[in-house]
Write an enzyme that holds these catalytic residues in place. Structure first.
Site, mmCIF file in Angstrom:
data_model
loop_
_atom_site.group_PDB
_atom_site.id
_atom_site.type_symbol
_atom_site.label_atom_id
_atom_site.label_comp_id
_atom_site.label_asym_id
_atom_site.label_seq_id
_atom_site.Cartn_x
_atom_site.Cartn_y
_atom_site.Cartn_z
ATOM 1 N N HIS A 1 -18.234 5.862 4.234
ATOM 2 C CA HIS A 1 -17.020 6.672 4.152
ATOM 3 C C HIS A 1 -15.792 5.994 4.739
ATOM 4 C CE1 HIS A 1 -14.619 10.292 3.990
ATOM 5 N NE2 HIS A 1 -14.480 10.345 5.297
ATOM 6 N N ARG B 1 -15.389 7.223 14.244
ATOM 7 C CA ARG B 1 -14.180 8.030 14.114
ATOM 8 C C ARG B 1 -14.525 9.516 14.085
ATOM 9 N NH1 ARG B 1 -11.641 10.497 9.936
ATOM 10 N NH2 ARG B 1 -12.724 9.461 8.238
ATOM 11 N N GLY C 1 0.824 -1.195 0.000
ATOM 12 C CA GLY C 1 0.000 0.000 0.000
ATOM 13 C C GLY C 1 0.860 1.248 0.000
ATOM 14 N N GLY D 1 1.292 3.753 4.573
ATOM 15 C CA GLY D 1 2.369 2.947 4.003
ATOM 16 C C GLY D 1 3.596 3.784 3.712
ATOM 17 N N SER E 1 -8.348 10.485 11.038
ATOM 18 C CA SER E 1 -7.851 9.399 10.200
ATOM 19 C C SER E 1 -6.490 9.742 9.608
ATOM 20 C CB SER E 1 -8.903 9.012 9.169
ATOM 21 O OG SER E 1 -8.476 9.241 7.887
ATOM 22 N N LEU E 2 -6.302 10.972 9.133
ATOM 23 C CA LEU E 2 -4.965 11.349 8.661
ATOM 24 C C LEU E 2 -3.967 11.283 9.818
ATOM 25 C CD1 LEU E 2 -5.602 14.341 6.187
ATOM 26 C CD2 LEU E 2 -5.258 11.929 5.669
ATOM 27 N N THR F 1 -16.353 17.863 2.594
ATOM 28 C CA THR F 1 -15.708 17.820 3.910
ATOM 29 C C THR F 1 -16.568 18.380 5.045
ATOM 30 O OG1 THR F 1 -13.843 18.610 5.227
ATOM 31 C CG2 THR F 1 -14.516 20.021 3.437
ATOM 32 N N GLU F 2 -16.361 17.774 6.216
ATOM 33 C CA GLU F 2 -16.942 18.290 7.448
ATOM 34 C C GLU F 2 -16.431 19.706 7.724
ATOM 35 O OE1 GLU F 2 -17.201 15.295 10.538
ATOM 36 O OE2 GLU F 2 -16.168 16.663 11.890
ATOM 37 N N LEU G 1 -17.454 13.059 -1.671
ATOM 38 C CA LEU G 1 -17.329 13.627 -0.331
ATOM 39 C C LEU G 1 -17.328 15.154 -0.331
ATOM 40 C CD1 LEU G 1 -16.582 13.271 2.732
ATOM 41 C CD2 LEU G 1 -14.198 13.331 2.005
ATOM 42 N N ARG H 1 -20.026 12.425 13.729
ATOM 43 C CA ARG H 1 -20.568 12.057 12.415
ATOM 44 C C ARG H 1 -21.724 11.070 12.494
ATOM 45 N NH1 ARG H 1 -14.995 11.630 8.826
ATOM 46 N NH2 ARG H 1 -14.705 13.876 8.704
ATOM 47 N N PHE I 1 -13.781 21.045 13.941
ATOM 48 C CA PHE I 1 -14.370 19.855 13.328
ATOM 49 C C PHE I 1 -15.343 19.241 14.329
ATOM 50 C CE2 PHE I 1 -12.824 17.166 9.594
ATOM 51 C CZ PHE I 1 -12.595 18.247 8.778
ATOM 52 N N GLY J 1 -0.349 4.458 0.225
ATOM 53 C CA GLY J 1 -1.080 5.635 0.706
ATOM 54 C C GLY J 1 -0.337 6.281 1.856
ATOM 55 N N GLY J 2 -1.054 7.091 2.624
ATOM 56 C CA GLY J 2 -0.424 7.862 3.695
ATOM 57 C C GLY J 2 0.302 7.000 4.710
ATOM 58 N N HIS K 1 -20.542 9.088 6.270
ATOM 59 C CA HIS K 1 -20.240 10.519 6.354
ATOM 60 C C HIS K 1 -21.523 11.289 6.073
ATOM 61 C CE1 HIS K 1 -18.418 14.428 5.710
ATOM 62 N NE2 HIS K 1 -17.259 13.938 6.114
ATOM 63 N N GLN L 1 -18.430 3.990 9.127
ATOM 64 C CA GLN L 1 -18.879 5.371 9.234
ATOM 65 C C GLN L 1 -19.592 5.822 7.968
ATOM 66 O OE1 GLN L 1 -15.981 8.960 9.562
ATOM 67 N NE2 GLN L 1 -17.085 8.789 11.486
#
Lengths: 586, 216
Positions: free
Chosen positions: A354, A399, A14, A19, A404-405, A255-256, A253, A287, A119, A16-17, A243, A241
């Site tokens: 989401h 969450r 993976g 990995g 998550s980030l 954003t919140e 999406l 959420r 948030f 992504g962020g 969203h 979740q």
């Protein structure tokens, strides 16, 4: 079947962020690491994250990581592990500063510090002093900025990428540890055994089990599928979740952060209905709470549009300047996918699948936890999981936005550091030819199945069932029927056929292999949801409407053969007092 | 060229990508294209649509003629159907040294940057590496090995204009030959096709004047 082999200290599946954050840590310390990514890394789904990354920097208002921890525990509806949550919230500021040092182009406040926005579910002083302002942002493209920054750092470190390679299955050594992975080069169809001392799963989410999702088409839960086939149970898979604000129709999406900047939701009467459901936090309640409230409004005939099937997200009162500066990406998406300019017109939105709170059970170092036949827990040697595919669990039953980030970078880094500590003590694993053959089974099944139905219908039927029977509101009767239908689909999938068996960039083959994984995600979700007879966080049952702390403060575990087990939630933080469950209001 | 006939009423979704997925599922499983996010952020599905590069996922079907001609991105080796080999494109991206360079000690908190300095990155950092621009650029078609192309040069600008980066002179020197950047002839195809509305030509102009002012 004889296949080639290559060897590394660590293999990350993976790009992504999470990995890439793990890869950085291992790469810069001189160990050999390969990142296998089925798409070029900057196309991973982290790129779609918008609103930001939550950490108590206190740049806009007074803040404290301990308050962040309280909000996260409460947000998780007390299903999160408090040791891991403490670890994440405490590490938050440091990892965000690290990202800034790497060059992430954060938006700035007037003092030149990282800009933060409010948030959902954030509070000051343990819920006593109103809304906190805790989510660091790069306009409304924080995920894009973060993913590109991490990729750039890996370019700098010369990390080895297997870009557009797909991981098929994990390989076990003769001692039972994980010793690498079988992967296929998508471009030329070549199979390879990538041998390693450790494998880090960073395969992201699996929202493609639902018909309507904010998730990318690549989000197929590959790490979940691979782990299930290794006999590892999945944890808390009932917790999905929804969203609150996916664009009605497309599911894209929004954003919140829109609500963080002051936007709010309206029903058909133009009423700001969240004031009724969450008198204090209103549109910035958690959420799960907002998504349920929206669904209830729509159910009660108060939805908007011709079919009364959505509500509106109003932003025009924020003014053209703020929208262009803080929410430019949202404006583009609204114009493209809803045909409205939010500077003038509200956006039609609907709760949309989401995020997967559940996943591969790990400790806070990312090590995967395996459950033996006698029910005892143990660490599965050589295997880590980070990011959305992992369940540490910091998100529990729900969450919080922006967490998550944070999860990606905190636990990506933690796993990298732990691998570095361990790697010199791990000897080269011994693998038998049978173990390697096992890893090829799935590939060969798709290669050899000749007379059956094409697989893509099975995917869309699965998505319909999950959408109808395992959505925002759930009932036992429908879930039982839903599970039976999913189990039948699973049987059909074993006989299904790959219509195109060519070698060169055969995306159908990848889709077929992905569908095996999605099916594992769907069945464990269905079984776990059916088994949890209470309502908690995102799991909201109409036949069990209350949270049941006496019986249900425990993690669900679901195995590949549908067997259910449970494990304790860790309510004991590392250094601070624990937060005992209280009634959750916003 | 292969012809497919479809009726948009037969599938959900309103974008060109939805139509391609429908064709793959219902008519021709062998049709191959890259795709992921479906919302114009991941940059996977760049292709040439009726003669102009764009992303299939944010191209509404009703913005197109009844007869749509789709080709792979031009100027790049074709692997299969709509999938091109982007190896050289990524190589040029790496040539821009696309990472922040700062030789000062790392502070305990964030490096400060005024909102005004930060705003210089707007229009640069949003690039999604879809290759629509570079594959539409005649200068790149002629010299793909030597001319970095608009996407890579946009990245150069993104770091040169970042107040936190102190490697500007090295970055400029790195491009100070007659090809890397100076092959840009301001044709502006890149600006015309960028699905994110970015302006690589302007960014290149910006670096170009910096380079000249620094008297290399």
């Amino acid at each position: 079947m004889k296949i080639n082999e290559r060897s590394y200290d660590a293999v990350i599946i993976g790009g992504g962020g999470s990995g890439m954050r793990t890869a950085m840590e291992i790469s810069k310390n001189g160990k050999s690491v390969a990142v296998i990514s089925k798409v070029f890394p900057t196309r991973s789904h982290t790129v779609s994250a918008q609103g930001g990354i939550t950490a108590a920097l206190g740049n806009m208002d007074e803040d404290n990581w301990h308050w962040h921890m309280y909000d996260t525990v409460k947000g998780s509806d007390y299903l999160g592990d408090q040791d891991a949550i403490e670890y994440m919230c405490k590490a938050g500021p440091e990892v965000v500063y690290e990202l800034e040092h790497m060059g992430l182009p954060f938006s700035r406040n007037d003092q030149g510090k990282i800009y933060q926005r409010p948030f959902g579910g954030q509070s000051k002083n343990f819920g006593k002093q109103g809304q906190a302002t805790r989510t660091s942002a790069a306009a409304d493209r924080t995920g894009h900025a973060l993913l590109h920054t991490l990729y750039q750092q890996n370019v700098k470190l010369k990390t080895q990428f297997y870009s557009e390679w797909f991981a098929i299955d994990l390989i076990k050594s003769v001692t039972g540890s994980i010793a690498g992975v079988i992967a296929i080069c998508i471009e030329i169809g070549e199979l390879l055994y990538i041998r390693s001392k450790v494998v880090i799963l960073a395969t992201g989410g699996a929202g493609q089990i639902y018909k309507s999702t904010t998730n990318a088409l690549i989000n197929s839960g590959d790490g979940i599928g691979m782990s299930l086939r290794m006999g590892i149970p999945m944890q808390d898979m009932e917790m999905w979740q929804f969203h609150p604000t996916g664009i009605a129709g497309s599911g894209v999406l929004v954003t919140e952060g829109c609500r963080g900047e002051g936007g709010y939701l309206l029903n058909v009467n133009g009423e700001r209905f969240m004031e009724r459901y969450a008198p204090n936090a209103k549109d910035l309640a958690s959420r799960d709470v907002v998504a349920r409230s929206m669904s209830l409004e729509i159910r009660n005939g108060l939805g908007c549009g011709r079919n009364k099937d959505h509500v509106f997200l109003k932003l025009d009162h924020l003014g053209s300047d703020l929208i262009k500066q803080r929410l430019p990406g949202i404006r583009d998406l609204a114009m493209t996918f809803a045909g409205v300019d939010p500077i003038k017109t509200p956006i039609p939105v609907i709760p949309t699948c989401h995020y997967m709170m559940g996943g591969i059970p790990t400790n806070r170092f990312g090590q995967v936890i395996s459950i033996q036949n006698n029910g005892n827990e143990s660490i599965l040697e050589g295997l880590y999981a980070v990011g959305e595919c992992a369940c540490v669990s910091v998100h529990g039953a729900n969450r919080l936005g922006g967490n998550s980030l944070l999860d990606l970078v905190v636990f990506g880094r933690a796993a990298g550091l732990h691998v570095l500590e361990e790697i010199n003590n791990i000897s080269n694993p011994v693998v038998s030819p049978e173990d390697i053959e096992y890893g090829l089974n799935r590939y060969l099944r798709w290669e050899n199945n000749k007379n059956g139905e094409a697989f893509h219908n099975i995917k869309s039927e699965m998505q319909d069932i999950m959408q109808n029977d395992f959505g925002v509101f759930r009932t036992g009767k429908f879930m039982e029927e839903g599970f039976k239908k999913i189990a039948k689909l699973r049987d059909r999938l074993k006989e299904a056929v790959l219509p195109d068996k060519s070698k060169i960039f055969n995306t159908s083959r990848i889709e077929a292999l992905e569908l095996d994984n999605l099916m594992g995600v769907a069945t464990t979700t269905a079984m776990s949801a059916l088994s949890r007879t209470e309502s908690r966080g995102a799991h909201s049952r109409e036949d069990y409407t209350e949270r049941d702390d006496k019986n249900w403060i425990k993690h669900s575990l679901c195995f590949e053969d549908d067997k259910i087990a449970y494990r304790e939630v860790n309510m004991q933080p590392l250094t601070v007092e624990k937060f005992p469950p209280i009634k959750r209001t916003y | 060229m292969q012809d497919y006939e479809i009726n948009p009423d037969n599938f959900s979704g309103v974008m060109l990508l939805d139509a391609l997925i429908y064709i793959k599922n219902e008519q021709d499983a062998s049709l191959c294209f890259r795709r992921s996010c479906g919302e114009g952020v991941c940059g996977s599905d760049g292709m040439n649509i009726n003669g102009k590069n764009g992303l299939a996922c944010i191209t509404p079907l009703n913005s197109l003629s009844n007869h749509v001609t789709i080709r792979p991105l031009p100027g790049m080796p074709i692997i299969r159907d709509l999938i091109v080999d982007l190896t050289n494109f990524y190589k040029q991206y790496e040539k821009a040294k696309p990472f922040l360079q700062n030789s000062k000690p790392i502070p305990a908190k964030e490096r400060l940057q005024s909102p005004k300095s930060r705003s210089k990155l707007d229009g640069l950092y949003e690039c999604i590496l879809c290759a629509c621009c570079t594959s539409s650029c005649p200068s790149y078609w002629w010299n793909p090995e030597k001319f970095m192309g608009p996407a890579a040069l946009l990245q150069s600008a993104r770091f040169i204009l970042d107040s936190r980066d102190d490697s500007t002179l090295n970055r400029l020197e790195n491009m100070n030959d007659s090809y890397s950047m100076f092959r840009c002839r301001s044709i502006m195809n890149c600006v015309d096709v960028c699905p994110k509305g970015l302006n690589p030509t302007q960014a290149i102009g910006n670096i170009r004047s910096k380079l000249i002012k620094n008297n290399f």
